[in-house]
Each structure stands twice: as structure tokens, then as C-alpha cells.
Design a protein around this motif. Structure first.
Motif, short mmCIF file in Angstrom:
data_model
loop_
_atom_site.label_atom_id
_atom_site.label_comp_id
_atom_site.label_asym_id
_atom_site.label_seq_id
_atom_site.Cartn_x
_atom_site.Cartn_y
_atom_site.Cartn_z
N GLN A 210 97.06 -19.36 45.28
CA GLN A 210 96.46 -19.01 46.57
C GLN A 210 96.92 -20.00 47.62
O GLN A 210 96.94 -21.21 47.39
CB GLN A 210 94.93 -19.02 46.47
CG GLN A 210 94.27 -18.39 47.69
CD GLN A 210 92.75 -18.34 47.55
OE1 GLN A 210 92.10 -19.38 47.50
NE2 GLN A 210 92.20 -17.14 47.50
N ASP A 211 97.32 -19.45 48.76
CA ASP A 211 97.82 -20.24 49.88
C ASP A 211 96.67 -20.45 50.87
O ASP A 211 95.62 -19.82 50.75
CB ASP A 211 98.96 -19.43 50.53
CG ASP A 211 99.68 -20.17 51.63
OD1 ASP A 211 99.51 -21.39 51.75
OD2 ASP A 211 100.42 -19.50 52.38
N HIS A 212 96.87 -21.32 51.85
CA HIS A 212 95.90 -21.55 52.93
C HIS A 212 96.68 -21.44 54.22
O HIS A 212 97.33 -22.39 54.64
CB HIS A 212 95.26 -22.93 52.80
CG HIS A 212 94.48 -23.12 51.54
ND1 HIS A 212 95.07 -23.09 50.30
CD2 HIS A 212 93.16 -23.32 51.33
CE1 HIS A 212 94.13 -23.28 49.37
NE2 HIS A 212 92.97 -23.43 49.97
N GLY A 289 106.95 -18.30 47.34
CA GLY A 289 106.16 -18.75 48.47
C GLY A 289 106.34 -20.25 48.69
O GLY A 289 106.65 -20.98 47.76
N ASP A 290 106.12 -20.66 49.91
CA ASP A 290 106.10 -22.08 50.24
C ASP A 290 104.81 -22.32 50.99
O ASP A 290 104.65 -21.74 52.07
CB ASP A 290 107.33 -22.43 51.10
CG ASP A 290 107.52 -23.93 51.25
OD1 ASP A 290 106.56 -24.68 51.01
OD2 ASP A 290 108.63 -24.34 51.61
N PRO A 291 103.82 -23.01 50.49
CA PRO A 291 103.87 -24.02 49.42
C PRO A 291 103.46 -23.55 48.02
O PRO A 291 103.29 -24.42 47.14
CB PRO A 291 102.86 -25.05 49.93
CG PRO A 291 101.80 -24.23 50.58
CD PRO A 291 102.53 -23.07 51.20
N GLU A 292 103.32 -22.27 47.74
CA GLU A 292 102.87 -21.87 46.39
C GLU A 292 103.79 -22.39 45.29
O GLU A 292 103.35 -22.73 44.18
CB GLU A 292 102.80 -20.34 46.28
CG GLU A 292 101.69 -19.69 47.11
CD GLU A 292 102.17 -19.23 48.47
OE1 GLU A 292 103.03 -19.93 49.08
OE2 GLU A 292 101.70 -18.20 48.96
N THR A 293 105.10 -22.43 45.59
CA THR A 293 106.07 -22.87 44.58
C THR A 293 105.76 -24.27 44.04
O THR A 293 105.96 -24.53 42.85
CB THR A 293 107.49 -22.90 45.21
OG1 THR A 293 107.75 -21.60 45.73
CG2 THR A 293 108.55 -23.25 44.19
#
Ligand code: AMP
Ligand code: GLY
Length: 422
Positions: A210-212, A289-293
Motif C-alpha cells: 500500500q502506497d501513501h 510502483g515507486d515507493p512500493e518496490t
């Protein structure tokens, strides 16, 4: 094997850092990379910035496998160029990357294949778009059709805001990206990032995350590229996981193939999960994704080179990924004035060291003339840590973050809050 990673962000630092740990690797190059990849043991930056330069380098070296980080080279046809030159590369072709490069293409594709997504309409004229939102009312979501580096989506809570967004996009402020605009029903719920690898036929899901997206604590403030992420995302229960594979991922991979537009590479579905467990696809990205990676790579235990090598050979059916059972949290440190034009050149001081369970991935960083580490972009660092629980991982990431300082630094104090609240 010699590997080339294309890109210069935190995502590419994390991918390259994981790739270089493979038993099969002799060298990992990053083009162009950043100060973090420059300093990382075993990684080599090469200052190459165009498709032609990457192809030439990959032929001369020769590179055995290339991995593309960002969307721009994909939509420029880097995968087509490598394949035409007989070089192995993991990513979607230019045509297939329209799933990200054109919101209208993605929406029409989802409609054709009954993939759940928000109701929408596409406009090429401002006047008709204005009329449509007056009919629909607010809140409503306005999206530039083309690639806009995270600046192409406005979630308008009022009609005023929606009208302004339409004028802004049609004014040419986003270049060609805003010549066409997708207007979409506003959805409520919790977001999750669902990323898979595909060889065109077989699919291998990565750990959930999960991203923010918003700049400020409590999901307030403007949208950004992402201020932090964690993995796994407990909102994606095993049942939901199966449903996402069945209703979103598999119909996409099969649909692309059936349309003669076979999809290979990372596929990222941004999902909205409603309180009653309905899923809707907000967007597709043709990359990680960035920052998911960053948290996902902290948790990956399988040999990534082996996995991607099988993927380009169409043998993902032989892959079963292994994950660290712990949670990972990544907190982004952004530059002064991000997400507007960020200030660059601020000196970054790090008085700590990372251990096996933490890592500082670089994004917008450079080494200046005096040899100092300085900021060079909006998102500067992603401080990432593993922990037995999400809470422990977050505490560890924030402890490591406290060692690091630069003028104007911005970061959220609440990464992981949705999962922690439960
Ligand atoms: P996108 O680039 O399409 O994912 O949009 C960026 C962000 O805008 C998403 O991560 C959501 O937070 C928000 N968003 C996009 N579409 C919608 C929608 N239909 N309803 C509510 N929020 C949305
Ligand atoms: N973190 C969201 C994205 O990579 O698009």
C-alpha cells in the motif's frame, strides 16, 4: 550474467540492490542511476539516457538481461528496440504500455473485458467536459489522458475545483498529456497496489503493498508520486487476492493477448477496495510502483535474476516466489517544496548505518563537485526496514530516518497508519 537496470529512482535502486545479490550475476549496471546506486557495492552507474544509447551499450557489453524501471522509456518503445536488436529485456512493448500511457485506452480496454473500474467519459473539448461535470456533480475525478508524472489526476471535491482542473489540463500545462481528459466517478475505500510479473501468458503475483499518495499525515495535502509504502497490505485478504487475480489481473493478461497486444513485464493495478469488499481498478501502471518496490524488494527472498530470466523466456509457470514473512515499511524523505518544483543541492548528512534489516534507497540524489551527497529531485530517499510486525518495521524505519538530515526535508510520520489502526 550481466544485467542492466534502466532508470534513476528509488525503485531502480531497490531492484538493482536485489538483483546484485543473485548468485547468477557478474555485474549490474544502472543507467543512469543516482548517488545511491553509485555507492552501492556491486552496482555500476553508466551515464546513458536514451533508447539508442541503452541498445548500443547492451550490444557492446554484452548485457544478458535488461530491466526497465520507469514508464517513459517503455512508452518510447525501449522494449521493441531491444527485441529488434535481439536483446533480452523485461517490460511491455510500446503498444502494450498504452495501458498506462493512455487512461482512455485503459478505460476502454477494461470496458471491453468487463474489468471492474469506475464509470467514465472521455473528452477532447473543454466545453463538453465542463457540461458533463455540471451534470454529474462533485466529488468527481479528472484525469489527463497521457503520462503526466503523477500530476495528471485531480480528485475534485467541489465543482469549482473540477472546472479549474479541466481548464488547467486543456490549457496545455501538461503538454500533450492533457489534450484528452478522462472524467471518472469518485470512489471511496482503501487503496492497494497489486503488482504481478507476466510473460504474456503466465502470471506471478508479487507481495501486496500500500502506497501513501498524499503529502501530509492523515492522507491530507496534495497528491505526490508516493510518500511511503509498506508490504504486505492486510486489506488484501487471501479471498480478495483470489478475486483480484480472477477479476482484474487474468482478464487483463488474457484480453491483451486476445487483442494481439501481448503484455509482458511488470503490471501494476492500482485498486480501490470498498468497505464491502468490492474492487475497482483505478489505474494500470506498466512497471513496478515507486515507493512500493522498496519494501517489496526488502521482502523478496527468491533470486530475482533467475525469476526475470525465466520471465523473458516465457516460463513464469515454473516460478514460485518466496517472501520474508516479516513486514517492510519504506518512508520517503522528500525535498523542500516537493511536489512543486523541488529545491536541489541541499547537503544530506547521514550519521547512521544500515544493518541487514534496513536500507536507505536513494532517488533524487547526486554527488556535488565537493564530493558531498546532495538532493537532486523531489523524492530524495526511501528509508526502508523489516520487522516482525508492521509496527516494529515502522519503528525501525523511523529510527534509521532520524540519523539522516537535510535542509527542507519533508516526510510523513504515519506510514502504515491504515493497517496499524486495526
Ligand atoms: P491514478 O494515477 O489514476 O491512480 O490516480 C492517482 C490517485 O488519485 C489514486 O491513487 C487515488 O488516490 C486517486 N484516484 C484516482 N481515481 C480515483 C477515483 N475514481 N476515485 C477516487 N480517487 C481516485
Ligand atoms: N507509487 C505509485 C506509483 O508508482 O505509481
Amino acid at each position: 550474467m550481466k544485467i542492466l537496470v534502466i532508470g534513476s529512482g528509488g525503485r531502480e535502486h531497490a531492484l538493482a540492490w536485489r538483483l546484485v545479490q543473485s548468485k547468477k550475476v557478474s555485474r549490474v549496471y544502472v543507467a543512469p542511476g543516482n548517488a545511491g546506486t553509485k555507492r552501492e557495492e556491486g552496482l555500476y552507474n553508466v551515464d546513458l539516457n536514451s533508447v539508442d544509447e541503452w541498445v548500443r551499450f547492451a550490444k557492446e557489453e554484452p548485457i544478458d538481461l535488461t530491466v526497465v524501471g520507469p514508464e517513459a522509456p517503455l512508452s518510447q518503445g525501449v522494449v521493441d528496440a531491444f527485441r529488434n536488436a535481439g536483446l533480452a529485456i523485461f517490460g511491455p512493448t510500446q503498444l502494450a504500455s498504452q495501458l498506462e500511457a493512455s487512461k482512455d485506452f485503459a478505460k476502454a480496454f477494461m470496458m471491453r473485458h468487463s474489468i471492474p473500474t469506475a464509470a467514465y467519459a472521455t473528452f477532447e473539448e473543454a466545453a463538453l467536459a465542463h457540461q458533463y461535470i455540471d451534470q454529474q456533480g462533485a466529488p468527481i475525478v479528472i484525469k489527463a489522458d497521457g503520462l503526466a508524472a503523477g500530476k495528471g489526476v485531480v480528485v475534485a471535491m467541489s465543482l469549482d475545483e473540477a472546472h479549474q482542473a479541466i481548464d488547467h489540463m486543456f490549457s496545455g500545462a501538461l503538454g500533450g498529456a492533457g489534450h484528452r481528459v478522462v472524467i471518472e466517478e469518485f470512489l471511496e475505500g482503501e487503496e492497494a497496489s497489486f503488482i504481478v510479473l507476466s510473460d504474456g501468458e503466465n502470471v506471478c503475483p508479487l507481495a501486496t503493498s500500500q502506497d501513501h499518495k498524499r503529502l501530509l499525515d492523515g492522507d491530507l495535502g496534495p497528491n505526490t508520486g508516493g510518500m511511503g509504502a509498506y508490504s504486505p497490505a492486510p486489506v488484501v485478504t487471501p479471498m480478495l487476492h483470489a478475486k483480484i487475480m480472477r477479476e482484474v489481473i487474468m482478464p487483463t493478461i488474457r484480453g491483451m493477448k486476445a487483442e494481439g497486444n501481448t503484455y509482458t513485464g511488470f503490471l501494476y493495478a492500482g485498486l480501490m477496495i470498498s468497505p464491502n469488499g468490492d474492487i475497482k481498478t483505478l489505474e494500470f501502471n506498466c512497471r513496478m510502483g515507486d515507493p512500493e518496490t522498496q519494501p517489496i524488494m526488502m521482502r523478496l527472498k527468491s533470486d530475482l535474476v533467475e525469476v526475470l530470466d525465466l520471465a523473458v523466456k516465457g516460463r513464469l509457470d515454473q516460478v514460485h516466489l518466496e517472501w520474508d514473512r516479516r513486514s517492510a515499511v519504506g518512508v520517503v524523505m522528500a525535498a523542500y517544496n516537493y511536489p512543486n518544483t523541488p529545491r536541489t543541492g541541499d547537503v544530506i548528512v547521514d550519521q547512521g548505518v544500515s544493518d541487514l534489516d534496513s536500507h536507505v534507497f536513494h532517488a533524487g540524489t547526486a554527488i556535488d563537485d565537493k564530493g558531498q551527497l546532495v538532493t537532486r529531485g523531489g523524492r530524495v530517499l526511501c528509508v526502508t526496514a523489516l520487522g516482525d510486525t508492521l509496527r516494529v518495521a515502522a519503528n525501525k524505519a523511523y529510527q534509521r530516518l532520524a540519523d539522516i538530515q537535510f535542509d527542507g526535508q519533508q516526510y510523513r510520520r504515519d506510514i502504515g497508519w491504515r493497517a496499524l489502526k486495526n
